[in-house]
Design a protein around this motif. Structure first.
Motif, PDB file in Angstrom:
ATOM      1  N   THR A 151     -11.514 -56.250 -67.860  1.00 10.27           N
ATOM      2  CA  THR A 151     -12.801 -56.855 -68.225  1.00 10.27           C
ATOM      3  C   THR A 151     -13.861 -55.796 -68.479  1.00 10.27           C
ATOM      4  N   LEU A 152     -13.668 -54.583 -67.944  1.00 16.00           N
ATOM      5  CA  LEU A 152     -14.619 -53.503 -68.197  1.00 16.00           C
ATOM      6  C   LEU A 152     -14.613 -53.084 -69.669  1.00 16.00           C
ATOM      7  N   ALA A 153     -13.525 -53.402 -70.372  1.00 18.64           N
ATOM      8  CA  ALA A 153     -13.422 -53.044 -71.784  1.00 18.64           C
ATOM      9  C   ALA A 153     -14.049 -54.091 -72.696  1.00 18.64           C
ATOM     10  N   ALA A 154     -14.365 -55.262 -72.156  1.00 23.48           N
ATOM     11  CA  ALA A 154     -14.918 -56.332 -72.981  1.00 23.48           C
ATOM     12  C   ALA A 154     -16.255 -55.909 -73.581  1.00 23.48           C
ATOM     13  N   GLY A 155     -16.343 -55.927 -74.902  1.00 25.88           N
ATOM     14  CA  GLY A 155     -17.562 -55.521 -75.579  1.00 25.88           C
ATOM     15  C   GLY A 155     -17.781 -54.027 -75.612  1.00 25.88           C
ATOM     16  N   ARG A 156     -16.792 -53.266 -75.156  1.00 31.60           N
ATOM     17  CA  ARG A 156     -16.898 -51.800 -75.136  1.00 31.60           C
ATOM     18  C   ARG A 156     -15.674 -51.226 -75.852  1.00 31.60           C
ATOM     19  N   PRO A 157     -15.747 -51.092 -77.161  1.00 29.87           N
ATOM     20  CA  PRO A 157     -14.574 -50.675 -77.936  1.00 29.87           C
ATOM     21  C   PRO A 157     -14.093 -49.258 -77.664  1.00 29.87           C
ATOM     22  N   MET A 158     -14.874 -48.453 -76.941  1.00 31.58           N
ATOM     23  CA  MET A 158     -14.429 -47.103 -76.622  1.00 31.58           C
ATOM     24  C   MET A 158     -13.426 -47.097 -75.475  1.00 31.58           C
ATOM     25  N   ILE A 159     -13.267 -48.223 -74.783  1.00 29.92           N
ATOM     26  CA  ILE A 159     -12.451 -48.269 -73.566  1.00 29.92           C
ATOM     27  C   ILE A 159     -11.169 -49.050 -73.796  1.00 29.92           C
ATOM     28  N   ARG A 160     -10.060 -48.463 -73.349  1.00 29.36           N
ATOM     29  CA  ARG A 160      -8.771 -49.145 -73.331  1.00 29.36           C
ATOM     30  C   ARG A 160      -8.251 -49.134 -71.900  1.00 29.36           C
ATOM     31  N   THR A 161      -7.437 -50.138 -71.556  1.00 27.15           N
ATOM     32  CA  THR A 161      -6.986 -50.290 -70.181  1.00 27.15           C
ATOM     33  C   THR A 161      -5.474 -50.129 -70.087  1.00 27.15           C
ATOM     34  N   ALA A 162      -5.032 -49.316 -69.117  1.00 28.52           N
ATOM     35  CA  ALA A 162      -3.608 -49.084 -68.900  1.00 28.52           C
ATOM     36  C   ALA A 162      -3.131 -49.841 -67.662  1.00 28.52           C
ATOM     37  N   LEU A 163      -1.909 -50.301 -67.722  1.00 27.39           N
ATOM     38  CA  LEU A 163      -1.259 -51.008 -66.612  1.00 27.39           C
ATOM     39  C   LEU A 163      -0.500 -50.000 -65.761  1.00 27.39           C
ATOM     40  N   GLY A 164      -0.815 -49.924 -64.474  1.00 30.09           N
ATOM     41  CA  GLY A 164      -0.176 -48.907 -63.651  1.00 30.09           C
ATOM     42  C   GLY A 164       0.321 -49.377 -62.304  1.00 30.09           C
ATOM     43  N   LEU A 165       1.102 -48.500 -61.685  1.00 31.56           N
ATOM     44  CA  LEU A 165       1.481 -48.633 -60.273  1.00 31.56           C
ATOM     45  C   LEU A 165       1.661 -47.213 -59.761  1.00 31.56           C
ATOM     46  N   HIS A 166       0.633 -46.724 -59.092  1.00 28.39           N
ATOM     47  CA  HIS A 166       0.560 -45.319 -58.662  1.00 28.39           C
ATOM     48  C   HIS A 166       1.672 -45.006 -57.664  1.00 28.39           C
ATOM     49  N   PRO A 167       2.318 -43.836 -57.796  1.00 26.63           N
ATOM     50  CA  PRO A 167       3.400 -43.504 -56.860  1.00 26.63           C
ATOM     51  C   PRO A 167       2.963 -43.464 -55.399  1.00 26.63           C
ATOM     52  N   GLU A 168       1.709 -43.144 -55.136  1.00 25.72           N
ATOM     53  CA  GLU A 168       1.244 -43.125 -53.753  1.00 25.72           C
ATOM     54  C   GLU A 168       1.195 -44.526 -53.145  1.00 25.72           C
ATOM     55  N   LEU A 169       1.200 -45.539 -54.005  1.00 33.42           N
ATOM     56  CA  LEU A 169       1.151 -46.923 -53.537  1.00 33.42           C
ATOM     57  C   LEU A 169       2.466 -47.659 -53.742  1.00 33.42           C
ATOM     58  N   ALA A 170       3.481 -46.957 -54.231  1.00 30.53           N
ATOM     59  CA  ALA A 170       4.745 -47.608 -54.566  1.00 30.53           C
ATOM     60  C   ALA A 170       5.346 -48.338 -53.374  1.00 30.53           C
ATOM     61  N   HIS A 171       5.293 -47.735 -52.192  1.00 28.87           N
ATOM     62  CA  HIS A 171       5.910 -48.348 -51.016  1.00 28.87           C
ATOM     63  C   HIS A 171       5.148 -49.581 -50.546  1.00 28.87           C
ATOM     64  N   GLU A 172       3.873 -49.681 -50.898  1.00 25.15           N
ATOM     65  CA  GLU A 172       3.071 -50.826 -50.494  1.00 25.15           C
ATOM     66  C   GLU A 172       3.043 -51.927 -51.541  1.00 25.15           C
ATOM     67  N   ARG A 173       3.252 -51.565 -52.805  1.00 22.23           N
ATOM     68  CA  ARG A 173       3.058 -52.527 -53.893  1.00 22.23           C
ATOM     69  C   ARG A 173       4.290 -52.735 -54.765  1.00 22.23           C
ATOM     70  N   SER A 174       5.451 -52.374 -54.278  1.00 20.50           N
ATOM     71  CA  SER A 174       6.661 -52.590 -55.087  1.00 20.50           C
ATOM     72  C   SER A 174       6.879 -54.074 -55.369  1.00 20.50           C
ATOM     73  N   HIS A 175       6.342 -54.937 -54.506  1.00 17.84           N
ATOM     74  CA  HIS A 175       6.485 -56.381 -54.740  1.00 17.84           C
ATOM     75  C   HIS A 175       5.694 -56.846 -55.969  1.00 17.84           C
ATOM     76  N   GLU A 176       4.856 -55.962 -56.536  1.00 21.63           N
ATOM     77  CA  GLU A 176       4.100 -56.317 -57.730  1.00 21.63           C
ATOM     78  C   GLU A 176       4.843 -55.978 -59.022  1.00 21.63           C
ATOM     79  N   LEU A 177       6.056 -55.498 -58.921  1.00 23.16           N
ATOM     80  CA  LEU A 177       6.811 -55.173 -60.137  1.00 23.16           C
ATOM     81  C   LEU A 177       7.031 -56.386 -61.047  1.00 23.16           C
ATOM     82  N   PRO A 178       7.290 -57.575 -60.529  1.00 18.26           N
ATOM     83  CA  PRO A 178       7.387 -58.725 -61.444  1.00 18.26           C
ATOM     84  C   PRO A 178       6.095 -58.962 -62.222  1.00 18.26           C
ATOM     85  N   LEU A 179       4.955 -58.722 -61.581  1.00 18.00           N
ATOM     86  CA  LEU A 179       3.680 -58.849 -62.286  1.00 18.00           C
ATOM     87  C   LEU A 179       3.560 -57.773 -63.350  1.00 18.00           C
TER      88      LEU A 179
END
Length: 259
Positions: free
Chosen positions: A43-71
């Motif tokens: 939503t930070l990119a809405a109306g701001r064409p200079m901004i693009r958003t990447a989908l991530g899962l940081h390795p430091e959080l992999a052990h806590e957020r691996s359940h988000e892989l389906p998302l």
């Protein structure tokens, strides 16, 4: 100006950071650290064409957020950019290396399934393992190694594998960092801040601080700052023209960044 790796959503005031980037005419790749953060950050990119958003899962959080892989798998078709992803080999995360590798492999395969993505990759202390994983998933997309801190030999291998590099001020103020940057093919280099995690002159960097990076990069390359800016801008356009952007659905507010 181009900031190809910035955590806009993690500034104390993300809206202000995004507005500042747009006003300062900085093309920003706004990376995320978890799949669940992607939709809100976009939503930070809405109306701001200079901004693009990447989908991530940081390795430091992999052990806590691996359940988000389906998302992650659900969202990867909505953006041509994936990051921050990768591996972290530092002693602090030694106990999570197995799950990190599993998560990274899953992400790369997911990217392969949708035709490849532009990847912003963390490889601190794990360059060899990162390159091995990329070699096993050649169709995952175009890897851009963020804040590369490997050896000269590892840099050579990364170059041989077609990797790109995003560099910040912290790399360019050290002799070792400059030596590495001098090795990188100039047509595969982009600038970044890694804000708000990086600092310069005792303050948190913001996207417009890539102006400092450009000056330091120009000195490393022995060219004028304007030439460095033009070259990095040309590199970004070449990266976007690679076809990865055409293989995903557009999101509201996600017009192509300009330079």
């Amino acid at each position: 100006m181009i900031d190809f790796h910035c955590h806009l959503d993690l500034y104390p005031d993300p809206e202000a950071a995004a507005t500042g980037a747009q006003q300062d005419q900085v093309s920003v790749l706004s990376v995320t650290t978890t799949p669940s953060a992607f939709t809100g950050t976009a939503t930070l990119a809405a109306g701001r064409p200079m901004i693009r958003t990447a989908l991530g899962l940081h390795p430091e959080l992999a052990h806590e957020r691996s359940h988000e892989l389906p998302l992650f798998d659900e969202l990867v078709c909505t953006t041509p950019f994936v990051g921050e992803i990768g591996l972290d080999g530092s002693s602090r995360f030694a106990q999570t290396r197995t799950v990190q590798a599993e998560v990274f492999t899953h992400i790369l395969r997911s990217c392969c399934d949708v035709g490849g993505r532009i990847l912003s990759i963390h490889s601190r202390g794990a360059v060899r393992a990162t390159l091995d994983a990329l070699r096993e998933s050649p169709d995952a997309g175009i890897p851009v190694l963020h804040w590369f801190t490997g050896t000269a030999r590892q840099a050579e291998k990364a170059i041989e594998q077609g990797c790109w590099f995003s560099v910040g001020t912290s790399m360019l103020i050290s002799a070792r960092g400059r030596e590495l940057v001098a090795m990188f093919p100039r047509d595969r280099v982009l600038t970044e801040t890694d804000g708000p995690f990086a600092t310069h002159e005792d303050r948190t960097v913001v996207p417009s601080d890539v102006a400092v990076t450009q000056r330091l990069l120009a000195a490393c390359w022995d060219i004028e700052p304007s030439q460095a800016q033009d070259l990095v801008a040309s590199n970004l356009q070449a990266l976007l023209a690679s076809g990865a952007e055409d293989r995903s659905a557009a999101r509201p507010g996600d017009e192509p960044p300009t330079t």
